[in-house]
Design a protein around this motif. Structure first.
Motif, PDB file in Angstrom:
ATOM      1  N   PRO A  41      39.508 121.204  34.194  1.00 45.59           N
ATOM      2  CA  PRO A  41      39.597 122.674  34.056  1.00 45.59           C
ATOM      3  C   PRO A  41      38.246 123.369  34.130  1.00 45.59           C
ATOM      4  O   PRO A  41      38.176 124.522  34.555  1.00 45.59           O
ATOM      5  N   ASP A  42      37.179 122.666  33.761  1.00 46.28           N
ATOM      6  CA  ASP A  42      35.863 123.309  33.774  1.00 46.28           C
ATOM      7  C   ASP A  42      35.145 123.152  35.113  1.00 46.28           C
ATOM      8  O   ASP A  42      34.024 123.639  35.276  1.00 46.28           O
ATOM      9  N   LEU A  43      35.785 122.490  36.089  1.00 40.32           N
ATOM     10  CA  LEU A  43      35.176 122.338  37.424  1.00 40.32           C
ATOM     11  C   LEU A  43      35.947 123.108  38.495  1.00 40.32           C
ATOM     12  O   LEU A  43      35.685 122.957  39.688  1.00 40.32           O
ATOM     13  N   PHE A  44      36.922 123.908  38.067  1.00 42.46           N
ATOM     14  CA  PHE A  44      37.681 124.765  38.985  1.00 42.46           C
ATOM     15  C   PHE A  44      37.393 126.190  38.523  1.00 42.46           C
ATOM     16  O   PHE A  44      37.912 126.652  37.506  1.00 42.46           O
ATOM     17  N   LEU A  45      36.509 126.868  39.276  1.00 42.98           N
ATOM     18  CA  LEU A  45      36.014 128.186  38.873  1.00 42.98           C
ATOM     19  C   LEU A  45      36.439 129.242  39.878  1.00 42.98           C
ATOM     20  O   LEU A  45      36.663 128.936  41.055  1.00 42.98           O
ATOM     21  N   VAL A  46      36.519 130.483  39.410  1.00 36.78           N
ATOM     22  CA  VAL A  46      36.757 131.613  40.311  1.00 36.78           C
ATOM     23  C   VAL A  46      35.665 132.651  40.085  1.00 36.78           C
ATOM     24  O   VAL A  46      35.045 132.697  39.024  1.00 36.78           O
ATOM     25  N   ALA A  47      35.445 133.482  41.110  1.00 41.59           N
ATOM     26  CA  ALA A  47      34.531 134.622  41.009  1.00 41.59           C
ATOM     27  C   ALA A  47      35.375 135.884  41.053  1.00 41.59           C
ATOM     28  O   ALA A  47      36.248 136.025  41.920  1.00 41.59           O
ATOM     29  N   GLU A  48      35.113 136.789  40.123  1.00 36.60           N
ATOM     30  CA  GLU A  48      35.827 138.064  40.042  1.00 36.60           C
ATOM     31  C   GLU A  48      34.890 139.197  40.402  1.00 36.60           C
ATOM     32  O   GLU A  48      33.744 139.242  39.951  1.00 36.60           O
ATOM     33  N   CYS A  49      35.413 140.122  41.222  1.00 32.16           N
ATOM     34  CA  CYS A  49      34.691 141.333  41.585  1.00 32.16           C
ATOM     35  C   CYS A  49      35.626 142.492  41.231  1.00 32.16           C
ATOM     36  O   CYS A  49      36.759 142.518  41.735  1.00 32.16           O
ATOM     37  N   ASP A  50      35.201 143.405  40.381  1.00 30.09           N
ATOM     38  CA  ASP A  50      36.076 144.502  39.931  1.00 30.09           C
ATOM     39  C   ASP A  50      37.448 143.994  39.481  1.00 30.09           C
ATOM     40  O   ASP A  50      38.480 144.546  39.859  1.00 30.09           O
ATOM     41  N   GLY A  51      37.445 142.937  38.698  1.00 29.16           N
ATOM     42  CA  GLY A  51      38.699 142.427  38.144  1.00 29.16           C
ATOM     43  C   GLY A  51      39.577 141.682  39.125  1.00 29.16           C
ATOM     44  O   GLY A  51      40.700 141.293  38.803  1.00 29.16           O
ATOM     45  N   GLU A  52      39.073 141.464  40.354  1.00 30.07           N
ATOM     46  CA  GLU A  52      39.875 140.810  41.377  1.00 30.07           C
ATOM     47  C   GLU A  52      39.214 139.491  41.765  1.00 30.07           C
ATOM     48  O   GLU A  52      37.997 139.460  41.961  1.00 30.07           O
ATOM     49  N   VAL A  53      40.003 138.428  41.871  1.00 34.84           N
ATOM     50  CA  VAL A  53      39.431 137.142  42.262  1.00 34.84           C
ATOM     51  C   VAL A  53      39.125 137.176  43.767  1.00 34.84           C
ATOM     52  O   VAL A  53      40.000 137.476  44.586  1.00 34.84           O
ATOM     53  N   VAL A  54      37.855 136.890  44.120  1.00 33.44           N
ATOM     54  CA  VAL A  54      37.420 136.965  45.524  1.00 33.44           C
ATOM     55  C   VAL A  54      36.880 135.633  46.040  1.00 33.44           C
ATOM     56  O   VAL A  54      36.562 135.504  47.218  1.00 33.44           O
ATOM     57  N   GLY A  55      36.774 134.632  45.154  1.00 38.54           N
ATOM     58  CA  GLY A  55      36.288 133.329  45.595  1.00 38.54           C
ATOM     59  C   GLY A  55      36.643 132.263  44.586  1.00 38.54           C
ATOM     60  O   GLY A  55      36.992 132.575  43.441  1.00 38.54           O
ATOM     61  N   TYR A  56      36.573 131.015  45.036  1.00 40.24           N
ATOM     62  CA  TYR A  56      36.850 129.894  44.123  1.00 40.24           C
ATOM     63  C   TYR A  56      36.018 128.691  44.536  1.00 40.24           C
ATOM     64  O   TYR A  56      35.572 128.582  45.688  1.00 40.24           O
ATOM     65  N   ILE A  57      35.806 127.803  43.573  1.00 40.07           N
ATOM     66  CA  ILE A  57      35.278 126.465  43.875  1.00 40.07           C
ATOM     67  C   ILE A  57      36.102 125.468  43.074  1.00 40.07           C
ATOM     68  O   ILE A  57      36.408 125.701  41.898  1.00 40.07           O
ATOM     69  N   MET A  58      36.482 124.390  43.753  1.00 39.85           N
ATOM     70  CA  MET A  58      37.341 123.377  43.134  1.00 39.85           C
ATOM     71  C   MET A  58      36.651 122.022  43.300  1.00 39.85           C
ATOM     72  O   MET A  58      36.348 121.613  44.431  1.00 39.85           O
ATOM     73  N   CYS A  59      36.361 121.365  42.188  1.00 40.94           N
ATOM     74  CA  CYS A  59      35.651 120.079  42.223  1.00 40.94           C
ATOM     75  C   CYS A  59      36.365 119.063  41.347  1.00 40.94           C
ATOM     76  O   CYS A  59      37.179 119.425  40.493  1.00 40.94           O
TER      77      CYS A  59
END
Ligand code: ACO
Ligand code: ZN
Length: 152
Positions: A41-59
């Motif tokens: 769970p700590d290696l699957f991250l998202v990036a939020e811009c203005d409350g909206e998810v715009v990117g992810y990384i999954m490891c």
């Protein structure tokens, strides 16, 4: 403009699948995304811009009986209109720090299309080096570079 990183939550699944399908030909089942979230769970991250998810990384951490475990970046993507703002770099840096500090891995690797100059540049900027080439790794026959970063 500004963004923040946080861990993936199950309610992000549709959005992350949308980003994955928008950005990459390598797509995964809902089950696969959720299984990575449950295992790391700590290696699957998202990036939020203005409350909206715009990117992810999954490891994930790849364990082997014969060798020390290694970090593996399975997939990273940022929506086109949010690129070149440092989001990809920030997500990868955070994931690398977590792999090193929380899982104690000394190495991280990933596969990337040999034609994917933007991603290769990002990885080189963060200290990844080409360590191998896998012929016809992708479904359409394109080769992959394996890129590796030593973490400590
Ligand atoms: N051309 C050249 N260099 C680039 C480009 C580009 N189009 N995009 C990024 N870079 C390099 C630059 O050096 C850039 O630094 P700069 O902007 O200061 O010049 C550096 O990478 C960092 O860029 P970021 O802004 O941190 O990266 P971004 O948020 O744009 O995300 C990513 C990069 C994830 C590769 C994005 O372009 C993307 O989603 N591409 C499509 C999906 C993809 O190819 N994912 C990687 C597949 S391999 C894998 O998942 C393991
Ligand atoms: Zn991989």
């Amino acid at each position: 403009m500004s963004f923040r990183l946080r861990e993936f939550r199950p309610e992000d699944l549709d959005r992350v699948i949308f980003i994955n399908r928008t950005c990459l030909p390598e797509n995964y089942s809902r089950y696969f995304f959720m299984s990575i979230h449950k295992a790391f769970p700590d290696l699957f991250l998202v990036a939020e811009c203005d409350g909206e998810v715009v990117g992810y990384i999954m490891c994930r951490i790849e364990k082997s009986f014969f060798r020390p475990p290694k970090g593996h970046v399975i997939s990273i993507a940022v929506l086109p209109e949010h690129r070149r703002k440092g989001i990809g770099t920030a997500m990868l840096k955070e994931a690398l720090a977590r792999m090193s500090e929380r899982y104690g891995v000394s190495e991280c690797y990933l596969e990337v299309r040999v034609s994917n100059t933007p991603a290769i540049s990002l990885y080189e900027n963060l200290g990844f080096r080409r360590t191998d080439t896998i012929p016809k790794y992708y479904g359409d026959g394109e080769d992959a570079y394996v890129m590796t970063k030593i973490l400590r």
